[in-house]
Design a protein around this motif. Structure first.
Motif, mmCIF file in Angstrom:
data_model
loop_
_atom_site.group_PDB
_atom_site.id
_atom_site.type_symbol
_atom_site.label_atom_id
_atom_site.label_comp_id
_atom_site.label_asym_id
_atom_site.label_seq_id
_atom_site.Cartn_x
_atom_site.Cartn_y
_atom_site.Cartn_z
ATOM 1 N N UNK A 108 0.832 -1.197 0.000
ATOM 2 C CA UNK A 108 0.000 0.000 0.000
ATOM 3 C C UNK A 108 0.873 1.256 0.000
ATOM 4 N N UNK A 109 1.945 1.248 0.797
ATOM 5 C CA UNK A 109 2.859 2.389 0.827
ATOM 6 C C UNK A 109 3.452 2.642 -0.546
ATOM 7 N N UNK A 110 3.865 1.579 -1.210
ATOM 8 C CA UNK A 110 4.459 1.701 -2.547
ATOM 9 C C UNK A 110 3.457 2.311 -3.531
ATOM 10 N N UNK A 111 2.223 1.887 -3.433
ATOM 11 C CA UNK A 111 1.179 2.409 -4.315
ATOM 12 C C UNK A 111 0.955 3.905 -4.070
ATOM 13 N N UNK A 112 0.965 4.305 -2.805
ATOM 14 C CA UNK A 112 0.761 5.717 -2.474
ATOM 15 C C UNK A 112 1.941 6.572 -2.934
ATOM 16 N N UNK A 113 3.159 6.054 -2.782
ATOM 17 C CA UNK A 113 4.329 6.781 -3.274
ATOM 18 C C UNK A 113 4.241 6.962 -4.789
#
Length: 885
Positions: free
Chosen positions: A295-300
């Protein structure tokens, strides 16, 4: 069409906006507004070269448009073309010297280049004739930086009197003046009054709400600050430019230990401001902390798609590196000094321990041991074979889903595949850092994070190159880059280079007596500690005195000054500095520990007890405080009290290796060798790698009579800690007892080479050479010891030749004092001088034996005397709380 494009940009629909703006300039090549918007859009999405071409073309069509020159200059400055940026802004300034935006940009650049007089000249012209909030605030900031806060206040107050028409401009001035009143003059009442006036003028200005919340937080009024931010979210819907108030609100919730509330706030903010890339970055960083990597990667990715931003690339790169670290640790989790696996320290089968041999002792000591057959003490906690089917994370694409573990997603990878996967993650992190540098080559934290990653990978030269590139770029946070570079040189075993780097950073940060830049305190503290470690007490005292004059409430600086003062015998000043250090920060536990140790060594045992207890009241899980207290009680003859304190130390701070070491030493000196063995191996198993534990373990095995096991332990210790002299000495003496003269000589020689600070290994080597009658080798050892120890006794860190870095600059180790109140005696230095004399005695005796024709060897009484001294040095190793080597 233009207005429609601007609306689409605000909502993140960049491709359609680009088409509309391109059509605008095709229809009207002299439409400067469309040219400017199109260039800014290309720059925002990372098409830097395209943006530069558009600026150049628009300038050819509209050569006297200062807005194009202004924006173009900002782009060139951002990507390192400082000269071109200055030229563009100078052109614009010539066209309109009263334009506030141009004057503001040009003066900031001149200030950055340290042309302070030119920066003041550019701003004063506008402030005197056509004041705006931006130029008044910029000039006030310049005066504050140059050490004139009163002049800064006069500029802001005068600006408020002259700017009467615009509520927005007055609001900015009120915010700036409120901050100055609080920060420079500690006048919170006036600050609140100014902020209330700003709120009356602009109730829908989110920046006013944020300033009020910040002031409340600094006054520890957390609930009031939260209420202000909630009010801002309700009142400023549609009026705020971005979701900065949501970012601050989420940070508040996170610091209050409410991550789910922080996640909810960020989700609400991202929905309200879909074009705010910074909100997405902060949300991604939160998810990374919570373990939701996918999820963090997607938001970045969403954040950088809206606007490439260096901090986002940094956060993303750190995420990828952390996943790689997890994979490396699953393969070989030997926790080295820099946090990653040292591939040279491969776990061997050389040392094994039967659990049943230790179980009774472990039960008596309330220690936990693994169940089963053999226990391999080489295997540090968490070292397990890679499972054939590691659990695959439950990934979810829904943003904001809570409680799902999303990392790492290794799948069913073999060991070799997992190694390749982790290596690819490191390379991906490098690529993300590189993208961040393309976006903003002046972003100092990026160079810092990138360099630290390479250092953790063991790539010292690469890390050094990255940090130096940032310094040459004259990027932000320069002093912190100098600090990181200095620490790197320490890890590389170059204290002289580290001292030089720290000094250069300090010189830059002080700016010729102007305002001290952020980060200078780190540099001063590190340089002072480096001088302390190098026995340069006068130099250390000078550095810390400068630090305290600049940062009078800096607890670490005060502690450093106290330590230097004690070393110089200035006990009264030292005690005052200790007291001020804990007054400045009662949670600075090393200050309590060091003060207690100082009072104990000066004979004030009861006061030392009070200080230890006070420190433990503030830090009940601080292992060094428990250890220091236990050592003191043991030295006072209170063995059972000491054991109780050691037990608390390892229970409350199970990762504090020194507590296991000291407790094991206590038991060994009391003859409880089996108990000492259990404690040493428990420390090796639980705590981070610590050379002294391996030395103690080897000595204990030797004293228990298991010589071969002792040798295997010490050999593995040397493999793990090649710069630790005590390991070579102890193993060499075992080899010598077994008649392995060549092996012993090689070990002693390596000990002297790898750890030239460790004096006992010189004596062991000299005793061997004297017995063999090797006068040339003995003379060489004598000269090396004399040259090294007499030099290091009076030299700066620059003359040190040790490959081992000084002690951790973030911790202040307990220092050793004599029991005399009128002098401080460094027992290590006294020991070194004693050893020089003993080596000289051995050399003279060997020469006399040869002269009298007795052949090789020494008189029996002299041999026994020096063997006893060498044995005493092993007892010194087992002395409570002493560093080994």
């Amino acid at each position: 069409m233009f207005n429609r494009a601007k609306f689409l940009i605000r909502n993140g629909d960049n491709p359609v906006a680009r088409k509309l703006l391109t059509r605008c300039v095709e229809l009207n090549p002299f439409d400067s507004h469309s040219w400017l918007a199109l260039a800014r859009l290309e720059a925002r999405v990372g098409n830097i070269e395209s943006a530069k071409k558009i600026f150049a073309e628009s300038n050819s069509k509209c050569p006297k448009n200062i807005h194009i020159l202004h924006a173009w200059g900002h782009l060139e400055q951002k990507y390192g073309n400082v000269d071109l940026a200055r030229d563009l802004w100078s052109q614009a300034y010539t066209l309109d010297p009263m334009n506030a935006y141009i004057s503001h940009a040009l003066s900031n650049l001149e200030k950055r280049l340290r042309n302070f007089d030119r920066a003041r000249e550019v701003l004063q012209n506008v402030v005197q004739q056509k004041p705006t909030a931006a130029v008044c605030i910029s000039l006030a900031e310049l005066e504050r930086q140059l050490g004139s806060p009163e002049r800064a206040r006069e500029i802001l107050q005068d600006g408020l009197r002259r700017i009467v028409q615009s509520g927005e401009e007055r609001g900015k001035m009120l915010l700036a003046l409120a901050w100055l009143q609080e920060d420079a003059f500690s006048n919170t009442d006036d600050a609140f009054a100014l902020l209330n006036e700003a709120f009356r003028i602009q109730p829908l200005n989110a920046k006013v709400h944020i300033a009020q919340a910040n002031l409340l937080l600094r006054l520890q009024r957390v609930d009031d600050a939260r209420a202000v931010l909630q009010r801002c979210a309700e009142l400023c819907v549609g009026s705020a430019e971005d979701g900065q108030h949501y970012t601050m609100w989420s940070t508040l919730e996170l610091e209050c230990g409410r991550p789910e509330d922080a996640r909810r706030v960020l989700a609400e903010g991202s929905a309200a401001y879909p074009g705010d890339h910074f909100l997405l970055q902060r949300w991604g960083s939160l998810e990374a902390k919570l373990g939701c990597s996918q999820l963090a990667r997607s938001l970045f990715a969403r954040s950088t798609a809206i606007q490439p931003h260096a901090p986002t690339f940094v956060a993303w790169a750190i995420l990828e590196e952390k996943e790689a670290i997890l994979a490396f640790e699953a393969l070989e989790p030997v926790r080295g000094a820099v946090g990653l696996v040292d591939k040279s320290l491969v776990v061997t089968d050389s040392v094994k321990e039967k659990v049943e041999d230790l179980a009774p002792i472990a039960a008596a000591l309330n220690l936990d041991l693994p169940e089963g057959g053999d226990w391999e003490p080489s295997l540090l906690p968490g070292l397990l074979p890679v499972p054939s089917n590691p659990p695959v994370a439950n990934l979810s694409s829904s943003a904001g889903s809570a409680g799902q573990e999303i990392s790492p997603s290794w799948g069913s990878l073999s060991g070799q595949e997992l190694m390749s996967w982790a290596t690819a993650k490191i390379q991906q992190a490098r690529e993300l850092f590189a993208q961040g540098l393309q976006v903003d080559s002046f972003h100092g934290p990026l160079y810092h994070a990138y360099g630290n990653m390479e250092l953790r990978q063991g790539n010292i030269s690469g890390a050094r190159d990255i940090l130096q590139r940032g310094i040459l770029r004259n990027c932000s946070d320069l002093t912190r880059l100098y600090h990181a570079w200095g620490l790197l040189e320490l890890k590389a075993g170059s204290p002289s280079q580290a001292a030089s780097v720290f000094s250069r950073g300090i010189e830059l940060g002080l700016c010729g007596q102007r305002e001290v830049e952020s980060g200078v305190d780190f540099l001063l503290h590190s340089l002072g500690m480096l001088h302390l470690d190098g026995k340069q007490f006068h130099e250390a005292h000078k550095v810390f005195t400068t630090g305290v004059s600049l940062f009078p409430r800096h607890s670490q600086m005060l502690l450093g000054l106290a330590l230097a003062s004690m070393r110089l015998g200035h006990h009264s000043q030292a005690r005052d500095c200790f007291r001020e250090s804990v007054d400045a920060d009662s949670q600075h536990l090393h200050a309590w520990q060091s003060w207690a140790v100082a009072e104990k060594q000066l004979g004030n045992v009861e006061l030392a007890r009070i200080l230890f207890r006070q420190g433990l009241k503030h830090g009940p899980f601080h292992g060094a405080l428990w250890q220091g207290y236990a050592v003191m009680e043991m030295q006072q003859g209170s063995v059972e009290i000491a054991r109780t304190l050691f037990a608390e130390a390892v229970r409350r701070a199970p990762l504090h290796a020194q507590s296991y070491q000291a407790w094991a030493c206590l038991e060994a000196r009391l003859g409880q060798l089996h108990r000492a063995r259990a404690l040493a191996w428990q420390g090796i198993k639980k705590a981070p790698p610590h050379a002294a534990l391996w030395t103690v373990a080897g000595l204990v095995e030797d004293r228990l009579g298991d010589v071969e096991r002792a040798k295997r332990v010490l050999e593995e210790g040397i493999q793990r800690f090649p710069f630790h002299g005590a390991l070579y000495k102890v193993l060499g003496e075992i080899e010598l007892r077994q008649g392995h003269t060549a092996a012993a000589r090689l070990l002693f020689e390596r000990g002297v080479e790898e750890d030239p600070h460790y004096a006992p290994v010189y004596h062991a080597a000299a005793l061997l050479e004297a017995k063999l009658g090797n006068l040339e080798n003995l003379s060489n050892l004598h000269q090396r010891a004399k040259a090294h120890f007499q030099a290091t006794a009076t030299s700066s860190p620059s003359t040190s030749t040790s490959k081992r870095a000084p002690s951790d600059l973030n911790e202040v180790d307990s220092f050793r004092l004599s029991n005399k109140k009128d002098a401080v005696v460094d027992e290590r230095e006294r020991e070194k001088q004693d050893i020089i004399e003993r080596i000289m005695q051995l050399e003279l005796a060997a020469r006399e034996s040869r002269r009298q024709g007795r052949g090789v060897g020494l008189p029996e009484h002299l041999t026994l005397q020096h063997q006893q001294f060498s044995s005493d040095s092993d007892s010194f190793i087992l002395e409570l709380g002493q560093p080994l080597g």
